[in-house]
Design an enzyme around this catalytic site. Sequence first.
Site, PDB file in Angstrom:
ATOM      1  N   TYR A  57       0.835  -1.205   0.000  1.00 32.08           N
ATOM      2  CA  TYR A  57       0.000   0.000   0.000  1.00 32.08           C
ATOM      3  C   TYR A  57       0.870   1.256   0.000  1.00 32.08           C
ATOM      4  O   TYR A  57       0.627   2.206  -0.754  1.00 32.08           O
ATOM      5  CB  TYR A  57      -0.910  -0.028   1.218  1.00 32.08           C
ATOM      6  N   LYS A  66       1.065   4.388  -2.724  1.00 30.81           N
ATOM      7  CA  LYS A  66       0.766   5.786  -2.396  1.00 30.81           C
ATOM      8  C   LYS A  66       1.954   6.694  -2.718  1.00 30.81           C
ATOM      9  O   LYS A  66       1.772   7.837  -3.171  1.00 30.81           O
ATOM     10  CB  LYS A  66       0.376   5.900  -0.923  1.00 30.81           C
TER      11      LYS A  66
END
Length: 249
Positions: A148, A152
């Site tokens: 993740y 990002k």
Amino acid sequence: MHTALVTGGSAGLGLALTQDLAADGWHVVVDARDATRLERAVGALPGSVSPVPGDVTDPAHRQALADAVARAGRLDLLVHNASTLGPTPLPPLAAVGPDALGDVWLTNVAAPLALTQLVLPTLRACGGALVSISSDAAVEHYEGWGAYAASKAALDHLTLTLGVENPELAAYAVDPGDMRTAMHQAAFPGEDISDRPLPESVVPAIRALLRRRPVNGRYRAVDFAPPTGTSADPAGTGVTGADHQGVPA
């Protein structure tokens, strides 16, 4: 009427931002994967809201969003809010397979870029703002958050590069901080996250950022939060929604 496109708007920050913009007179094009949940969330909202159910990873759905923007005739704000954590409970990076990493990358990086490409001419024509919802994990390193976090960080980079390449735009990667959302709960199964602030509490800071329209960059929402109990300009710039010459907030 100013128009915003907000992805992932059936819950959490996306829904809170949609509610706030619509109540303030914006037309909001909003999506989510679950059509029933999206209609239940935004169908009765006051103001002008166009729900477009679908998955941002689907090219046909992205085109449907672009078509909705075209019908509106303008785009002043694009918010990339839809995202996925990937496998939960969050595994160590050494255990994340290529398929799982690819799914995270597709949702959090490739799809936002592809959607931006479709609506970029309209956003540029309006001198609009591109906002990608980021995370402190994009710049810090936490166990289990590797897939993740990498996505990002990549989205931050794409967003700010688009800002460099399109000087008509304001481009911001915004870290909203911890929030009491289903995604945050999924990252901490079994834990009590009731001490985290609600997504609605972050919206005034995002609106303040858009009012101030600082130089393109990565920002923390907390740095734009208005003082408790006030609606004054939190940045101390004297800029209000009425005074702003770019994207109205």
